[in-house]
Design an enzyme around this catalytic site. Structure first.
Site, mmCIF file in Angstrom:
data_model
loop_
_atom_site.group_PDB
_atom_site.id
_atom_site.type_symbol
_atom_site.label_atom_id
_atom_site.label_comp_id
_atom_site.label_asym_id
_atom_site.label_seq_id
_atom_site.Cartn_x
_atom_site.Cartn_y
_atom_site.Cartn_z
ATOM 1 N N THR A 83 0.673 -1.119 -0.263
ATOM 2 C CA THR A 83 0.005 -0.040 -0.015
ATOM 3 C C THR A 83 1.027 1.245 0.014
ATOM 4 O OG1 THR A 83 -0.252 -0.015 2.345
ATOM 5 C CG2 THR A 83 -1.804 -1.090 1.204
ATOM 6 N N TYR A 84 0.107 2.447 -0.004
ATOM 7 C CA TYR A 84 0.891 3.704 -0.209
ATOM 8 C C TYR A 84 2.223 3.838 1.032
ATOM 9 C CZ TYR A 84 1.663 8.860 -0.991
ATOM 10 O OH TYR A 84 2.253 9.916 -1.075
ATOM 11 N N PRO A 85 3.080 4.337 0.590
ATOM 12 C CA PRO A 85 4.280 4.115 1.605
ATOM 13 C C PRO A 85 4.505 5.496 2.361
ATOM 14 C CG PRO A 85 5.239 4.670 -0.554
ATOM 15 C CD PRO A 85 3.683 4.298 -0.701
ATOM 16 N N ARG A 86 4.076 6.882 1.797
ATOM 17 C CA ARG A 86 4.410 8.088 2.509
ATOM 18 C C ARG A 86 3.398 8.282 3.522
ATOM 19 N NH1 ARG A 86 6.841 8.064 -2.634
ATOM 20 N NH2 ARG A 86 8.843 9.212 -2.839
#
Length: 485
Positions: free
Chosen positions: A117-120
């Site tokens: 999933t989205y890392p940031r």
């Protein structure tokens, strides 16, 4: 040309301060007394005076040790939270030695490959609508990796809508079930295993153990030891690269039991602060300046999960810091920069305050015009307060001397982190075993006058003489002390 930044500069200041404290650390010896009672070793509190430790050994060897208390408690260690980017970067540095930027690159590639999933993100929780998805991923992890399967997964502890802002925690996607994981680059494989293992552990049962603390009286002093018996290993059974959880099982002891005491003295030494690693620096950035804000302040720390890796890389690229193995240390250029930068500019509080104001502007709770006016006023105040730079001044600073070093004769000046010998001969003039001396005390000592300080309720005389200490192959010098009558 010198580069400053509202995140970069206070981050560098933390590195410089840590390096200074490590370099100027003077070790201090202390003692403990251990008793062997019925095969169990119990230890006294720290004793700073060796003669007092010797007296306690003599007193104990002439008497009996009495069990004053046996305290048993059942304790629970809850599973860890899911990964946000910063905690993932920290664990990847500890486990594999990856830099924060490398970890970000690996997890970004996994995201683009639809395997993560989205890392940031700065959240360690999932939203309500992800509960079934997460359960499906946990089941897939059991078939893809060799961590073992969790029979009683509880995703509910990973769910908290109020703590999911822009993006939820980092977890694998269900696509891992059909992906050829072995075809991924090694770095991506390792990061994928980390986030998969964290989801497995986060949804596993708690770790439970019995803690036993035994208190002993002997020679009018207190001694203690502790034991641990694991009852349910829980989530710790699934930790990647786990080592067996250690147990220290004590024999059955009861309050009031007496044993003949056999005492020995042990000498120990205080340890210097450890240089920053990528792991510990990320943690320091995340928590910097928090003491200046209440719990309701939304933005704290230096930077965001998405920018901290870039900040560290920028410090290295610009020559202000360098990597020494896993350590991140300041360079001479970095030290010089921090020496000339105003305190207000290198303060973590300033950055956290601006981050909070920007968040308020984003939410429509504060005027962008007012914020920009405040920035302009701040710059004007800094310029008026510090004036123009005299290019004839040495970059390393040229503070006025308060006397000459008793070892090498060079001027003693006041730097950003206190008084020091400008000759860098190793003479510690500003501190004694962690106690900071005042300017008047230092000036007096440099002029042959005795002074004093108090530590742990005891008064010590400081003499205008110096003694040497060896530490890590280096010789350090400091003022001679003696206990006052």
């Amino acid at each position: 040309r010198l580069n400053l930044g509202r995140v970069q500069t206070p981050t560098l200041a933390m590195i410089v301060k840590r390096d200074y404290d490590t370099e100027h650390f003077v070790k201090q010896s202390f003692f403990t007394v251990e008793l062997n009672i019925n095969g169990v070793m119990v230890s006294s509190d720290r004793i700073d005076n060796e003669s007092m430790a010797d007296s306690l050994v003599s007193a104990c060897n002439d008497g009996n040790a009495v069990i004053s208390e046996v305290k048993k408690e059942i304790k629970t260690a809850n599973p860890p939270k899911l990964y946000d980017l910063t905690t993932l970067q920290r664990d990847a540095n500890k486990a594999f030695g990856y830099t924060a930027q490398q970890t970000l690159d690996f997890i970004q590639s996994l995201y683009e490959g639809k395997l993560a999933t989205y890392p940031r993100t700065d959240s360690q929780y999932l939203s309500d609508d992800m509960q079934q998805t997460a359960l499906n991923v946990v089941a897939a992890i059991g078939s893809v990796f060799d961590f073992g399967s969790v029979a009683n997964s509880d995703i509910s502890r990973c769910i908290n809508n109020s703590k999911v802002t822009g993006h939820h925690a980092i977890i694998p996607t269900i696509n891992i079930k059909n992906a050829d994981i072995s075809a991924l680059p090694t770095g991506e494989q390792n990061i994928l295993k980390l986030i998969a293992n964290r989801l497995l552990c986060a949804s596993a049962p708690a770790h439970k153990y019995e803690s036993v603390k035994v208190s002993v009286k002997c020679g009018n002093a207190d001694f203690t030891t502790s034991g641990k018996t694991i009852l349910e290993n829980g989530w710790k059974s699934y930790v990647m690269g786990k080592v067996s959880e250690s147990e220290t099982t004590l024999p059955e002891l009861e309050q009031g039991q007496e044993f003949p005491a056999k005492a020995v003295k042990s000498e120990h030494f205080t340890s210097p602060p450890k240089p920053f690693t990528e792991d510990t620096l990320l943690s320091a950035m995340e928590h910097a300046g928090q003491e200046n804000f209440d719990d309701d302040t939304e933005k704290k720390g230096l930077g965001t999960p998405a920018t901290r890796a870039t900040t560290i890389e920028g410090l290295v690229k610009n020559g202000y810091a360098e990597r020494n193995g896993k350590q991140i240390v300041s360079t001479e250029k970095g030290k010089n920069l921090i020496a000339v930068v105003p305190d207000e500019v290198k303060s973590a509080k300033l950055t956290a305050d601006w981050e909070n104001k920007l968040k308020l502007v984003e939410n429509g709770e504060y005027s962008a015009e007012n914020f920009m006016n405040e920035i302009q006023d701040f710059i004007k105040e800094i310029c008026e307060k510090y004036g123009s730079v005299d290019t004839s001044v040495k970059f390393s600073g040229s503070a006025e001397s308060i006397g000459n070093c008793p070892k090498c004769g060079q001027p003693v000046i006041n730097g950003k982190y206190g008084f020091y010998c400008s000759g860098k001969c190793g003479m510690t003039v500003a501190k004694l075993y962690g106690i900071s001396l005042t300017e008047n005390q230092i000036a007096g000592l440099l002029n042959g006058k005795q002074t004093s300080y108090t530590a742990r309720g005891k008064k010590y005389a400081v003499l205008p003489e110096f003694v040497s200490n060896e530490y890590n192959g280096k010789t350090y010098y400091q003022w001679k002390t003696k206990k006052s009558d």
